[in-house]
Design an enzyme around this catalytic site. Structure first.
Site, PDB file in Angstrom:
ATOM      1  N   HIS A  40       0.851  -1.186   0.000  1.00 53.26           N
ATOM      2  CA  HIS A  40       0.000   0.000   0.000  1.00 53.26           C
ATOM      3  C   HIS A  40       0.887   1.236   0.000  1.00 53.26           C
ATOM      4  O   HIS A  40       2.122   1.118  -0.022  1.00 53.26           O
ATOM      5  CB  HIS A  40      -0.973  -0.017   1.185  1.00 53.26           C
ATOM      6  CG  HIS A  40      -0.287  -0.221   2.491  1.00 53.26           C
ATOM      7  ND1 HIS A  40       0.194   0.820   3.241  1.00 53.26           N
ATOM      8  CD2 HIS A  40       0.034  -1.357   3.158  1.00 53.26           C
ATOM      9  CE1 HIS A  40       0.779   0.335   4.321  1.00 53.26           C
ATOM     10  NE2 HIS A  40       0.698  -0.974   4.300  1.00 53.26           N
ATOM     11  N   SER A 276      -5.712   3.896   6.485  1.00 48.42           N
ATOM     12  CA  SER A 276      -5.969   2.576   7.032  1.00 48.42           C
ATOM     13  C   SER A 276      -5.736   1.528   5.960  1.00 48.42           C
ATOM     14  O   SER A 276      -6.160   1.685   4.820  1.00 48.42           O
ATOM     15  CB  SER A 276      -7.403   2.506   7.535  1.00 48.42           C
ATOM     16  OG  SER A 276      -7.819   1.172   7.572  1.00 48.42           O
ATOM     17  N   LYS A 277      -5.013   0.471   6.349  1.00 50.99           N
ATOM     18  CA  LYS A 277      -4.745  -0.614   5.413  1.00 50.99           C
ATOM     19  C   LYS A 277      -6.049  -1.215   4.924  1.00 50.99           C
ATOM     20  O   LYS A 277      -6.111  -1.815   3.874  1.00 50.99           O
ATOM     21  CB  LYS A 277      -3.941  -1.715   6.100  1.00 50.99           C
ATOM     22  CG  LYS A 277      -2.464  -1.461   6.115  1.00 50.99           C
ATOM     23  CD  LYS A 277      -1.735  -2.722   6.478  1.00 50.99           C
ATOM     24  CE  LYS A 277      -0.382  -2.348   7.073  1.00 50.99           C
ATOM     25  NZ  LYS A 277       0.412  -3.459   7.477  1.00 50.99           N
ATOM     26  N   ARG A 278      -7.054  -1.092   5.761  1.00 45.14           N
ATOM     27  CA  ARG A 278      -8.329  -1.682   5.367  1.00 45.14           C
ATOM     28  C   ARG A 278      -9.034  -0.872   4.288  1.00 45.14           C
ATOM     29  O   ARG A 278      -9.889  -1.347   3.601  1.00 45.14           O
ATOM     30  CB  ARG A 278      -9.238  -1.876   6.585  1.00 45.14           C
ATOM     31  CG  ARG A 278      -9.232  -3.330   7.038  1.00 45.14           C
ATOM     32  CD  ARG A 278      -9.485  -3.456   8.488  1.00 45.14           C
ATOM     33  NE  ARG A 278      -8.349  -2.909   9.227  1.00 45.14           N
ATOM     34  CZ  ARG A 278      -8.363  -2.632  10.506  1.00 45.14           C
ATOM     35  NH1 ARG A 278      -9.444  -2.800  11.195  1.00 45.14           N
ATOM     36  NH2 ARG A 278      -7.294  -2.179  11.108  1.00 45.14           N
ATOM     37  N   GLN A 279      -8.622   0.389   4.158  1.00 44.53           N
ATOM     38  CA  GLN A 279      -9.186   1.175   3.049  1.00 44.53           C
ATOM     39  C   GLN A 279      -8.564   0.585   1.799  1.00 44.53           C
ATOM     40  O   GLN A 279      -7.407   0.849   1.494  1.00 44.53           O
ATOM     41  CB  GLN A 279      -8.731   2.636   3.129  1.00 44.53           C
ATOM     42  CG  GLN A 279      -9.409   3.467   4.203  1.00 44.53           C
ATOM     43  CD  GLN A 279      -8.625   4.763   4.422  1.00 44.53           C
ATOM     44  OE1 GLN A 279      -7.676   4.797   5.175  1.00 44.53           O
ATOM     45  NE2 GLN A 279      -9.016   5.831   3.745  1.00 44.53           N
TER      46      GLN A 279
END
Ligand code: GLU
Length: 520
Positions: A40, A276-279
């Protein structure tokens, strides 16, 4: 500061006390991701700063896969990390699949090296076996919480006698190995943050370096590998800064010369909030799929963190990774949080298209890409206009208006690529069309010129302007609607316009026109 001579001096400094010292004659940095997910923006930023630094100094860039925590592995993550790094333009000098003198570059394949290293620390008495059970450790944690203290190991096993150890070993009691923390008075000289003090032994119990299953902990493997791989500089996220003093104590225990450290500040959204890595939309894959050029992403990421001389008022430019490496200086990297500015990303992509059009080779590359995109967008279309010169003309027209070359395949621009189907000239004769073509040959194609010429032509030929435009639009695009005709002509460019109009005068036109129609 980093000349070859200084480096050699730096790394041979303690060589009398140990034979296991690297003699460094080159700068070596590493990017050490854990294969727990995809690359990312934050990961790319770390890789890039390492890369720019080392390329600026003719050094080497190593890729090391830190997979000691086997429970968090994501299948395929290593391959995709490598693919994204290469896409971004980062050349890997040593790493898994890339060769190099320090292989293997995957930690799970280096277990023997860690076992030997930990034995050295047991022998020189800077580490010890800890036989405490999970139950005891849990009780310690609970007690600390009850008395409102920070939970930490009480270093009990540090003080076992050789006899006690022998008895426990004879009983095959499981154990892990811990490092004896010592006071760490000198501050860390962080290449980005300056001096940083953190006395780890005051805040933590002795840390585990080898688990009871013979797997090293992250800290231990990281230090052993950096040393064994001859790493001279470590640039990593600031979240690791607190661990660095611990790492320095490990170097001290081995009597190894540590690398120089620089920690990169947090990479944050424009409003200062955490990425956020989750984004999913911070994944490099996401940007690739959207059609960004790697140069746009690279310039975007480094524009947030600094590292370059900036003259106020300087025009925004997009640089190649080599150009960035030439200009890079670690002293200029910011230590305050790096804010990403999403507006810049699109600007960089557009600037990159413009830059590519300035060189013949890159223009050819763009033309190839556009061709592939158009074919992909119109898979069934037989009559595509994919002449190289036509594509180049379109790109030149579009460059200042486009963010992505993908935009060129939008439905409203389909006339650029899909040649109109056979068409019957109804409202003008073939002769009139022929004369229009002759008129157009001699004028410069700009929207204004074209508008004026079309008006004049309609007047001279007694054609109703609206109907004339309709006919032309159909002849040029087969469409009933779309941009103004002059604009359409401007976008298509003279060659394509003439070609399309000529091919229509070849078609069967209305009866009256056919009788007098010239074929061209
Ligand atoms: N494996 C660590 C990570 O993924 C690397 C830390 C370091 O660069 O030392 O963040």
């Amino acid at each position: 500061m980093y000349s070859k001579r200084t480096l050699a001096a730096l790394f041979t400094h303690h060589s009398i006390r140990t034979t296991k010292r690297w003699i460094h004659d080159e700068i070596r940095v590493r990017f050490a991701p854990s294969p727990t997910g995809y690359l990312h923006l934050g990961g790319l930023r770390t890789a890039l700063y390492n890369y720019l630094f080392t390329r600026n100094k003719n050094g080497k860039f190593l890729l090391r896969i830190e997979d000691t925590d086997q429970t968090r592995l994501v299948p395929g993550a290593t391959e995709s990390l490598i693919e994204d790094l290469l896409w971004a333009g980062i050349q890997i000098d040593e790493g898994p699949g890339f060769g190099g003198k320090c292989s293997p570059y995957v930690q799970s394949e280096r277990k023997q090296i860690y076992l030997e290293a930990v034995r050295e620390l047991l022998e020189n008495d800077t580490a010890y076996r800890c036989f405490c059970t999970e139950r005891r450790l849990e009780l310690l944690r609970k007690e600390a919480i009850r008395t409102r203290q920070v939970p930490r190991y009480d270093n009990k096993c540090r003080y076992l006698t050789p006899q006690q150890i022998a008895v426990l070993l004879a009983k095959k009691t499981p154990y892990c190995i811990r490092l004896k923390l010592t006071a760490h008075e000198e501050p860390l000289q962080d290449l980005i943050y300056g001096p940083v003090s953190h006395n780890v032994s005051e805040n933590e119990g002795d840390p585990v370096i080898m688990k009871s299953d013979n797997f090293p902990t992250y800290h231990f493997a990281n230090v052993v590998d950096d040393h064994m791989m001859g790493v001279t500089h470590v640039f990593r996220g600031v979240e690791w800064q607190i661990s660095t003093t611990k790492h320095l104590l490990l170097y001290k225990a081995f009597n190894w010369q540590p690398p120089l450290y620089g920690h990169l500040p947090l990479l944050v959204n424009h409003d200062g909030t955490k990425l956020s890595k989750r984004q999913g939309d911070i994944g490099i894959k996401h940007f690739r799929d959207k059609g960004y050029f790697s140069e746009a992403i690279v310039n975007y990421v480094v524009s947030a963190g600094g590292g370059f001389e900036h003259t106020p008022g300087q025009k925004q430019q997009v640089y190649s990774i080599d150009e960035l490496a030439q200009q890079f200086s670690i002293e200029r990297v910011n230590s305050h949080p790096s804010r990403l500015n999403p507006d810049l990303l699109n600007d960089f992509n557009q600037l990159h298209i413009l830059k590519m059009l300035q060189s013949k080779e890159n223009t050819e590359d763009l033309v190839r890409r556009v061709k592939a995109l158009v074919r992909q967008a119109y898979p069934k279309e037989q009559n595509l206009d994919l002449d190289d010169q036509h594509i180049e003309n379109v790109l030149k027209w579009a460059a200042k208006r486009l963010t992505f070359i993908q935009d060129l395949t939008a439905t409203k621009l389909s006339f650029l690529w899909v040649r109109p189907a056979e068409f019957k000239l109804k409202t003008i004769s073939n002769d009139q069309m022929q004369s229009l073509i002759e008129n157009l040959v001699s004028i410069e194609f700009t929207k204004d010129n074209l508008n004026q010429k079309l008006k004049e032509f309609a007047d001279e030929n007694n054609l109703k302007f609206a109907t004339f435009m309709k006919t032309l639009r159909s002849a040029l695009s087969g469409l009933k609607e779309g941009p103004g005709v002059a604009e359409m002509m401007d976008i298509l460019g003279k060659d394509s316009v003439l070609q399309r109009l000529r091919s229509n005068t070849n078609f069967k036109s209305n009866e009256a026109a056919t009788k007098v129609g010239k074929k061209s």
